[in-house]
Design a protein around this motif. Structure first.
Motif, PDB file in Angstrom:
ATOM      1  N   TYR A 118       7.313  -7.454   4.564  1.00  0.00           N
ATOM      2  CA  TYR A 118       6.729  -6.070   3.823  1.00  0.00           C
ATOM      3  C   TYR A 118       6.983  -4.911   4.632  1.00  0.00           C
ATOM      4  O   TYR A 118       7.075  -5.006   5.871  1.00  0.00           O
ATOM      5  N   ALA A 119       7.067  -3.818   4.027  1.00  0.00           N
ATOM      6  CA  ALA A 119       7.426  -2.517   4.518  1.00  0.00           C
ATOM      7  C   ALA A 119       5.796  -2.073   5.235  1.00  0.00           C
ATOM      8  O   ALA A 119       4.873  -2.315   4.822  1.00  0.00           O
ATOM      9  N   ASP A 120       6.080  -1.477   6.410  1.00  0.00           N
ATOM     10  CA  ASP A 120       4.940  -1.233   7.339  1.00  0.00           C
ATOM     11  C   ASP A 120       4.255   0.062   6.225  1.00  0.00           C
ATOM     12  O   ASP A 120       4.934   0.869   5.786  1.00  0.00           O
ATOM     13  N   SER A 121       2.933  -0.159   6.177  1.00  0.00           N
ATOM     14  CA  SER A 121       2.265   1.227   5.395  1.00  0.00           C
ATOM     15  C   SER A 121       1.938   2.178   6.117  1.00  0.00           C
ATOM     16  O   SER A 121       1.281   3.060   5.441  1.00  0.00           O
ATOM     17  N   GLY A 122       2.115   2.176   7.354  1.00  0.00           N
ATOM     18  CA  GLY A 122       1.602   3.447   8.189  1.00  0.00           C
ATOM     19  C   GLY A 122       0.057   3.590   8.217  1.00  0.00           C
ATOM     20  O   GLY A 122      -0.661   2.672   7.834  1.00  0.00           O
ATOM     21  N   MET A 123      -0.417   4.561   8.972  1.00  0.00           N
ATOM     22  CA  MET A 123      -1.968   4.749   9.174  1.00  0.00           C
ATOM     23  C   MET A 123      -2.741   5.150   7.684  1.00  0.00           C
ATOM     24  O   MET A 123      -1.781   5.518   6.948  1.00  0.00           O
ATOM     25  N   MET A 124      -3.842   4.891   7.675  1.00  0.00           N
ATOM     26  CA  MET A 124      -4.649   5.054   6.715  1.00  0.00           C
ATOM     27  C   MET A 124      -4.348   6.498   5.931  1.00  0.00           C
ATOM     28  O   MET A 124      -4.615   7.434   6.693  1.00  0.00           O
ATOM     29  N   GLY A 125      -4.134   6.858   4.612  1.00  0.00           N
ATOM     30  CA  GLY A 125      -3.873   7.956   4.320  1.00  0.00           C
ATOM     31  C   GLY A 125      -2.492   8.678   4.050  1.00  0.00           C
ATOM     32  O   GLY A 125      -2.200   9.477   3.547  1.00  0.00           O
ATOM     33  N   TRP A 126      -1.494   7.919   4.934  1.00  0.00           N
ATOM     34  CA  TRP A 126      -0.045   8.080   4.870  1.00  0.00           C
ATOM     35  C   TRP A 126       0.519   7.909   3.471  1.00  0.00           C
ATOM     36  O   TRP A 126       0.164   6.987   2.828  1.00  0.00           O
ATOM     37  N   ALA A 127       1.712   8.808   3.113  1.00  0.00           N
ATOM     38  CA  ALA A 127       2.248   8.596   1.751  1.00  0.00           C
ATOM     39  C   ALA A 127       2.851   7.152   1.627  1.00  0.00           C
ATOM     40  O   ALA A 127       2.744   6.662   0.713  1.00  0.00           O
ATOM     41  N   SER A 128       3.184   6.744   2.972  1.00  0.00           N
ATOM     42  CA  SER A 128       3.863   5.346   3.075  1.00  0.00           C
ATOM     43  C   SER A 128       3.051   4.184   2.505  1.00  0.00           C
ATOM     44  O   SER A 128       3.146   3.048   2.325  1.00  0.00           O
ATOM     45  N   ASN A 129       1.471   4.405   2.636  1.00  0.00           N
ATOM     46  CA  ASN A 129       0.640   3.610   1.939  1.00  0.00           C
ATOM     47  C   ASN A 129       1.003   3.069   0.499  1.00  0.00           C
ATOM     48  O   ASN A 129       1.015   1.776   0.344  1.00  0.00           O
ATOM     49  N   GLU A 130       1.316   3.790  -0.076  1.00  0.00           N
ATOM     50  CA  GLU A 130       1.814   3.734  -1.474  1.00  0.00           C
ATOM     51  C   GLU A 130       3.144   3.402  -1.884  1.00  0.00           C
ATOM     52  O   GLU A 130       3.458   3.342  -3.094  1.00  0.00           O
ATOM     53  N   ALA A 131       4.219   3.630  -0.829  1.00  0.00           N
ATOM     54  CA  ALA A 131       5.581   3.456  -1.121  1.00  0.00           C
ATOM     55  C   ALA A 131       5.951   2.219  -1.616  1.00  0.00           C
ATOM     56  O   ALA A 131       5.049   1.105  -1.350  1.00  0.00           O
ATOM     57  N   PRO A 132       6.886   2.170  -2.526  1.00  0.00           N
ATOM     58  CA  PRO A 132       7.370   0.740  -2.898  1.00  0.00           C
ATOM     59  C   PRO A 132       7.575  -0.285  -1.781  1.00  0.00           C
ATOM     60  O   PRO A 132       8.245   0.165  -0.831  1.00  0.00           O
ATOM     61  N   GLY A 133       7.184  -1.402  -2.129  1.00  0.00           N
ATOM     62  CA  GLY A 133       7.175  -2.638  -1.120  1.00  0.00           C
ATOM     63  C   GLY A 133       6.481  -2.400   0.276  1.00  0.00           C
ATOM     64  O   GLY A 133       6.465  -3.432   1.137  1.00  0.00           O
ATOM     65  N   SER A 134       5.582  -1.385   0.007  1.00  0.00           N
ATOM     66  CA  SER A 134       4.393  -1.546   1.482  1.00  0.00           C
ATOM     67  C   SER A 134       3.592  -2.681   1.242  1.00  0.00           C
ATOM     68  O   SER A 134       3.345  -2.994   0.176  1.00  0.00           O
ATOM     69  N   PHE A 135       3.303  -3.083   2.342  1.00  0.00           N
ATOM     70  CA  PHE A 135       2.305  -4.322   2.353  1.00  0.00           C
ATOM     71  C   PHE A 135       0.976  -3.812   1.646  1.00  0.00           C
ATOM     72  O   PHE A 135       0.039  -4.575   0.913  1.00  0.00           O
ATOM     73  N   TRP A 136       0.395  -2.558   1.918  1.00  0.00           N
ATOM     74  CA  TRP A 136      -0.618  -2.173   1.551  1.00  0.00           C
ATOM     75  C   TRP A 136      -0.806  -2.160  -0.076  1.00  0.00           C
ATOM     76  O   TRP A 136      -1.899  -2.542  -0.681  1.00  0.00           O
ATOM     77  N   SER A 137       0.409  -1.684  -0.667  1.00  0.00           N
ATOM     78  CA  SER A 137       0.314  -1.583  -2.131  1.00  0.00           C
ATOM     79  C   SER A 137       0.749  -2.962  -2.897  1.00  0.00           C
ATOM     80  O   SER A 137       0.736  -3.119  -4.157  1.00  0.00           O
ATOM     81  N   THR A 138       0.965  -4.043  -2.238  1.00  0.00           N
ATOM     82  CA  THR A 138       1.214  -5.378  -2.551  1.00  0.00           C
ATOM     83  C   THR A 138      -0.160  -6.027  -3.007  1.00  0.00           C
ATOM     84  O   THR A 138      -1.027  -5.947  -2.397  1.00  0.00           O
ATOM     85  N   PRO A 139       0.017  -6.512  -4.297  1.00  0.00           N
ATOM     86  CA  PRO A 139      -1.011  -7.224  -4.669  1.00  0.00           C
ATOM     87  C   PRO A 139      -1.585  -8.495  -3.696  1.00  0.00           C
ATOM     88  O   PRO A 139      -0.627  -9.100  -3.208  1.00  0.00           O
ATOM     89  N   VAL A 140      -2.811  -8.535  -3.425  1.00  0.00           N
ATOM     90  CA  VAL A 140      -3.245  -9.617  -2.558  1.00  0.00           C
ATOM     91  C   VAL A 140      -2.763 -10.776  -2.988  1.00  0.00           C
ATOM     92  O   VAL A 140      -2.418 -11.713  -2.145  1.00  0.00           O
ATOM     93  N   GLU A 141      -2.913 -11.098  -4.391  1.00  0.00           N
ATOM     94  CA  GLU A 141      -2.671 -12.462  -4.722  1.00  0.00           C
ATOM     95  C   GLU A 141      -1.363 -13.007  -4.249  1.00  0.00           C
ATOM     96  O   GLU A 141      -0.733 -13.854  -4.068  1.00  0.00           O
ATOM     97  N   GLU A 142      -0.199 -11.909  -4.723  1.00  0.00           N
ATOM     98  CA  GLU A 142       1.029 -11.907  -4.345  1.00  0.00           C
ATOM     99  C   GLU A 142       1.540 -12.401  -2.985  1.00  0.00           C
ATOM    100  O   GLU A 142       2.031 -13.453  -2.529  1.00  0.00           O
ATOM    101  N   ALA A 143       1.110 -11.503  -2.088  1.00  0.00           N
ATOM    102  CA  ALA A 143       1.207 -11.909  -0.803  1.00  0.00           C
ATOM    103  C   ALA A 143       0.505 -13.059  -0.141  1.00  0.00           C
ATOM    104  O   ALA A 143       1.030 -14.016   0.669  1.00  0.00           O
ATOM    105  N   ALA A 144      -0.759 -13.497  -0.766  1.00  0.00           N
ATOM    106  CA  ALA A 144      -1.549 -14.589  -0.331  1.00  0.00           C
ATOM    107  C   ALA A 144      -0.843 -15.786  -0.677  1.00  0.00           C
ATOM    108  O   ALA A 144      -0.897 -16.817  -0.230  1.00  0.00           O
ATOM    109  N   ALA A 145      -0.208 -15.640  -1.837  1.00  0.00           N
ATOM    110  CA  ALA A 145       0.582 -16.938  -2.402  1.00  0.00           C
ATOM    111  C   ALA A 145       1.679 -17.556  -1.668  1.00  0.00           C
ATOM    112  O   ALA A 145       2.050 -18.314  -1.252  1.00  0.00           O
ATOM    113  N   ARG A 146       2.517 -16.162  -0.945  1.00  0.00           N
ATOM    114  CA  ARG A 146       3.388 -16.559  -0.026  1.00  0.00           C
ATOM    115  C   ARG A 146       2.770 -17.082   1.374  1.00  0.00           C
ATOM    116  O   ARG A 146       3.534 -18.026   1.782  1.00  0.00           O
TER     117      ARG A 146
END
Ligand code: ZN
Length: 273
Positions: A89-117
């Motif tokens: 997954y893409a590094d989400s950066g520190m809390m509050g950075w725009a990268s938090n919500e960037a496509p492919g970021s770990f933080w924006s990935t649904p928990v169930e999706e990454a948990a299934a992997r």
């Protein structure tokens, strides 16, 4: 694949494996166990060569991702990690950075999706012991919080591990770090923050204290493999003897257990041997 006792550590970024769990990874490998490191993100928000930060000119995430993967492989070689799994997954950066919500970021990935992997990896390796962070990701980094969330979800879904731990540091140790930082602040031009936030856990909440001083050198060398990341420099400047003294006991909170092993423990595999 449960041919031998197996430890799985789930971490957010390349380098997180070294600081909190380098000792137990080295120790378990030395005891002939399988050690599986799952690194969730690519570390693309890390420092570039020369300490260049995200958003600064010359910060090239693609080059940093590649560099950090090589560093991670070098760290795993030092620690004799038997199996490295990258979720990528893409590094989400520190809390509050725009990268938090960037496509492919770990933080924006649904928990169930990454948990299934992750659950697939747990089914494949069948770890007896799983280690990750507490709900706050130890210090509030979104990728660490997400690593916690997907691990707890994958454990609940698979019910494979006999024991689950959150890596943390007792408040007494954090206070000691603060003292060392203040002491060396004048000599070390980048000694780090003088006042640590309230992170870690009260000493009495720690259930498991694992002595890894014997593996202090490996732990130091694993962290040294990640010397491109400026936050590691504080530890590396300690030198091996002080580093081993400060980092020679790894501490955990046991949050799941089917063995009935008495607490406090000094061994993640107590009750399983
Ligand atoms: Zn991290």
């Amino acid at each position: 694949m449960a041919d031998r006792p197996t430890l799985m550590a789930v971490h957010a970024h390349p380098d997180d494996e070294a600081t909190g769990t380098g000792g137990i990874l080295a120790r378990c490998a030395a005891e002939g166990m399988r050690t599986v490191l799952v690194t969730c993100t690519d570390g693309g928000c890390g420092d570039g060569p020369g300490g260049v930060k995200p958003g600064e000119p010359g910060h090239d995430p693609a080059a940093i991702i590649e560099m950090r993967q090589r560093e991670l492989e070098a760290s795993c070689a030092v620690l004799n990690v038997t199996d490295l799994e990258l979720l990528g997954y893409a590094d989400s950066g520190m809390m509050g950075w725009a990268s938090n919500e960037a496509p492919g970021s770990f933080w924006s990935t649904p928990v169930e999706e990454a948990a299934a992997r992750l659950a697939e990896l747990i089914e494949r390796y069948r770890p007896d012991v799983v280690v990750t962070y507490d709900e706050n990701g130890f210090y509030g980094h979104p990728d660490h919080i997400q690593a916690h969330r997907i691990t707890m979800a994958a454990v609940a879904a698979t019910k494979v591990p006999a024991k689950v731990y959150w890596t943390t540091a007792p408040h007494s140790q954090m206070a000691e770090f603060g003292r060392i930082m203040r002491e060396h602040g004048a000599d070390w031009d980048e000694a780090g923050p003088a006042d640590l936030p309230e992170i870690g856990a009260p000493d009495e909440q720690i259930t498991t204290w694992v002595d890894v001083t014997e593996f202090g050198e490996q732990k130091f060398d694993a962290l040294a493999a990640h010397a491109s990341q400026s936050e590691n420099i504080f530890f590396l400047r300690m030198g091996k003897p002080l580093f081993t003294q400060m980092m020679g006991v790894e501490t955990f909170i046991r949050v799941h257990d089917t063995t009935g092993a008495a607490l406090p423990e000094d061994d993640l595999f107590a009750g399983l041997r």
